[in-house]
Design an enzyme around this catalytic site. Structure first.
Site, PDB file in Angstrom:
ATOM      1  N   HIS A 132       0.823  -1.213   0.000  1.00  0.00           N
ATOM      2  CA  HIS A 132       0.000   0.000   0.000  1.00  0.00           C
ATOM      3  C   HIS A 132       0.854   1.258   0.000  1.00  0.00           C
ATOM      4  O   HIS A 132       0.391   2.327   0.400  1.00  0.00           O
ATOM      5  CB  HIS A 132      -0.960  -0.018   1.206  1.00  0.00           C
ATOM      6  CG  HIS A 132      -1.953  -1.135   1.101  1.00  0.00           C
ATOM      7  ND1 HIS A 132      -2.626  -1.635   2.187  1.00  0.00           N
ATOM      8  CD2 HIS A 132      -2.354  -1.881   0.046  1.00  0.00           C
ATOM      9  CE1 HIS A 132      -3.432  -2.636   1.805  1.00  0.00           C
ATOM     10  NE2 HIS A 132      -3.270  -2.809   0.494  1.00  0.00           N
ATOM     11  N   CYS A 143       3.725  13.160 -13.428  1.00  0.00           N
ATOM     12  CA  CYS A 143       4.671  12.323 -14.206  1.00  0.00           C
ATOM     13  C   CYS A 143       5.234  11.161 -13.387  1.00  0.00           C
ATOM     14  O   CYS A 143       5.961  10.324 -13.916  1.00  0.00           O
ATOM     15  CB  CYS A 143       5.817  13.206 -14.736  1.00  0.00           C
ATOM     16  SG  CYS A 143       6.952  13.780 -13.445  1.00  0.00           S
ATOM     17  N   CYS A 173       6.645  19.345  -8.658  1.00  0.00           N
ATOM     18  CA  CYS A 173       7.650  18.487  -9.297  1.00  0.00           C
ATOM     19  C   CYS A 173       8.656  19.349 -10.063  1.00  0.00           C
ATOM     20  O   CYS A 173       8.264  20.238 -10.830  1.00  0.00           O
ATOM     21  CB  CYS A 173       6.938  17.531 -10.263  1.00  0.00           C
ATOM     22  SG  CYS A 173       8.049  16.545 -11.295  1.00  0.00           S
ATOM     23  N   CYS A 176       8.170  18.465 -14.019  1.00  0.00           N
ATOM     24  CA  CYS A 176       7.034  18.873 -14.878  1.00  0.00           C
ATOM     25  C   CYS A 176       6.156  19.935 -14.227  1.00  0.00           C
ATOM     26  O   CYS A 176       5.198  20.407 -14.829  1.00  0.00           O
ATOM     27  CB  CYS A 176       6.178  17.652 -15.245  1.00  0.00           C
ATOM     28  SG  CYS A 176       5.112  17.110 -13.887  1.00  0.00           S
ATOM     29  N   GLY A 213      -1.016  -8.926  12.623  1.00  0.00           N
ATOM     30  CA  GLY A 213      -1.652  -7.621  12.795  1.00  0.00           C
ATOM     31  C   GLY A 213      -2.447  -7.111  11.628  1.00  0.00           C
ATOM     32  O   GLY A 213      -2.372  -5.921  11.299  1.00  0.00           O
ATOM     33  N   ALA A 257       1.938  -8.698  18.371  1.00  0.00           N
ATOM     34  CA  ALA A 257       3.230  -8.738  17.671  1.00  0.00           C
ATOM     35  C   ALA A 257       4.395  -8.696  18.657  1.00  0.00           C
ATOM     36  O   ALA A 257       5.313  -9.519  18.591  1.00  0.00           O
ATOM     37  CB  ALA A 257       3.314  -7.553  16.704  1.00  0.00           C
TER      38      ALA A 257
HETATM   39  N1  APR Z   1      -0.377  -7.059  17.561  1.00  0.00           N
HETATM   40  C1  APR Z   1      -0.933  -7.737  16.519  1.00  0.00           C
HETATM   41  N2  APR Z   1      -2.124  -7.410  15.963  1.00  0.00           N
HETATM   42  C2  APR Z   1      -2.780  -6.351  16.497  1.00  0.00           C
HETATM   43  C3  APR Z   1      -2.279  -5.589  17.577  1.00  0.00           C
HETATM   44  C4  APR Z   1      -1.015  -5.982  18.105  1.00  0.00           C
HETATM   45  N3  APR Z   1      -0.468  -5.324  19.135  1.00  0.00           N
HETATM   46  N4  APR Z   1      -3.178  -4.591  17.873  1.00  0.00           N
HETATM   47  C5  APR Z   1      -4.196  -4.732  16.990  1.00  0.00           C
HETATM   48  N5  APR Z   1      -3.974  -5.790  16.184  1.00  0.00           N
HETATM   49  C6  APR Z   1      -4.793  -6.291  15.081  1.00  0.00           C
HETATM   50  C7  APR Z   1      -6.263  -6.024  15.206  1.00  0.00           C
HETATM   51  O1  APR Z   1      -6.895  -7.059  15.946  1.00  0.00           O
HETATM   52  C8  APR Z   1      -6.697  -6.024  13.735  1.00  0.00           C
HETATM   53  O2  APR Z   1      -7.032  -7.339  13.326  1.00  0.00           O
HETATM   54  O3  APR Z   1      -4.376  -5.594  13.925  1.00  0.00           O
HETATM   55  C9  APR Z   1      -5.445  -5.570  12.996  1.00  0.00           C
HETATM   56  C10 APR Z   1      -5.539  -4.174  12.434  1.00  0.00           C
HETATM   57  O4  APR Z   1      -6.506  -4.201  11.405  1.00  0.00           O
HETATM   58  P1  APR Z   1      -6.713  -2.889  10.487  1.00  0.00           P
HETATM   59  O5  APR Z   1      -6.765  -1.689  11.365  1.00  0.00           O
HETATM   60  O6  APR Z   1      -7.841  -3.220   9.564  1.00  0.00           O
HETATM   61  O7  APR Z   1      -5.354  -2.759   9.672  1.00  0.00           O
HETATM   62  P2  APR Z   1      -4.948  -3.533   8.366  1.00  0.00           P
HETATM   63  O8  APR Z   1      -5.412  -4.949   8.384  1.00  0.00           O
HETATM   64  O9  APR Z   1      -3.483  -3.312   8.185  1.00  0.00           O
HETATM   65  O10 APR Z   1      -5.730  -2.728   7.218  1.00  0.00           O
HETATM   66  C11 APR Z   1      -5.417  -3.087   5.874  1.00  0.00           C
HETATM   67  O11 APR Z   1      -6.635  -1.155   5.106  1.00  0.00           O
HETATM   68  O12 APR Z   1      -7.067   1.001   5.738  1.00  0.00           O
HETATM   69  C12 APR Z   1      -6.415   0.211   4.784  1.00  0.00           C
HETATM   70  O13 APR Z   1      -4.481   0.676   3.556  1.00  0.00           O
HETATM   71  C13 APR Z   1      -4.953   0.485   4.856  1.00  0.00           C
HETATM   72  O14 APR Z   1      -3.115  -1.077   4.850  1.00  0.00           O
HETATM   73  C14 APR Z   1      -4.375  -0.797   5.442  1.00  0.00           C
HETATM   74  C15 APR Z   1      -5.403  -1.846   5.042  1.00  0.00           C
END
Ligand code: APR
Length: 269
Positions: A132, A143, A173, A176, A213, A257
């Protein structure tokens, strides 16, 4: 159990054996990977889910991370992303980032991240794909030329002053004259083809996938671990809460994590 500290989480033997026997591992991380570094996730209520500064609380990240918001008010969007970059610069990789970097000491560990921060890199991991995009890769919106000007540096000015105008006009930029935009993928935009290809190849080449996560609800990224399971590649999830991937994962550990990944490293010793 340890002397008086928080109890060390147990990692199931089956998980330890899977990782011990894998020379090629892909890590697939989401916003939860950086939660214990103080960076709010997108959808996770317990982490507050919103920005860390009162100033930005009136804005919804999902509203600002769109091409429409950029067209409507580029200075607001540019100011928000520079603030986010400044916030990431003050954050530190957590024990989970460092454990993944250590895991790569004697095996190939490729990181495919949905995150736009640079905490995996700063911990020493080999990040082969930012699916992302990145807060630190601004580019010309016309550009596509990468932009390295000082006015794209992370904005570490204090934001607690409510009179502070968050708008920062984006630089132009040098090639351009177009407006420089954040190097992230907005809702509705295609993922960078080269990052997608590298992620796809890494998953296919891996003997095990570690998912950390992510809610697993944003596609096409979320399809990668699902496809790995269908291909018979074991997927191990670290997440304190169930996610959309928990049902398909080979093992889904209710561990964060910064708790679970260091425990995995210790179990491998
Ligand atoms: N360790 C591990 N996981 C965790 C922790 C932690 N300390 N704290 C929260 N989480 C988990 C939550 O339970 C949840 O499942 O991390 C996840 C976060 O989910 P989102 O907020 O949806 O994030 P993500 O999955 O990365 O979203 C994907 O969506 O908004 C777009 O582009 C954005 O890259 C992002 C994408």
């Amino acid at each position: 159990m340890t002397d008086g500290e928080t109890p060390r989480p147990d990692i199931p033997d089956a998980v330890v054996d899977l990782i011990r026997g894998a020379d090629w591992i892909t890590v697939f991380s989401g916003a939860g990977m950086s939660a214990e570094s103080g960076i709010a996730t997108f959808r996770d209520a317990q982490a507050g889910g919103r920005s860390q500064a009162a100033l930005w609380d009136r804005f919804d990240p999902a509203e600002l991370a769109t091409p429409e918001a950029w067209d409507r008010d580029p200075a607001l969007v540019w100011g928000w992303y520079r603030w986010r970059a400044g916030h990431v610069r003050t954050a530190q990789p957590n024990a989970g980032h460092h454990a993944l970097a250590d895991l790569g000491a004697n095996r190939t560990v490729m990181v495919v991240t949905q995150n736009v921060d640079d905490l995996h890199e700063r911990a020493g991991s080999d990040v082969i794909s930012h699916l992302h995009g990145s807060l630190f890769a601004p580019r010309c919106s016309v550009c596509g030329t990468p932009y390295e000007g000082v006015d794209a540096l992370p904005d570490d000015r204090p934001r607690d002053d409510s009179t502070f105008d968050p708008r920062v006009p984006p630089p132009t930029c040098r090639r351009c004259g177009g407006s420089v935009r954040p190097g992230v993928v907005w809702f509705g935009e295609a993922l960078p083809e080269s990052d997608w290809q590298r992620a796809d190849q890494a998953f296919r080449a891996s003997e095990a996938i570690i998912v950390v996560g992510t809610s697993g609800i944003v596609y096409p990224a979320a399809a990668l671990p699902e496809r790995a399971v269908r291909a018979g590649i074991p997927v191990i999830e670290f997440n304190p809460a169930p996610s959309a991937l928990s049902e398909v994962a080979t093992h889904s550990l209710r561990l964060s994590a910064a708790q679970g990944l260091p425990a995995l490293l210790r179990a491998l010793d």
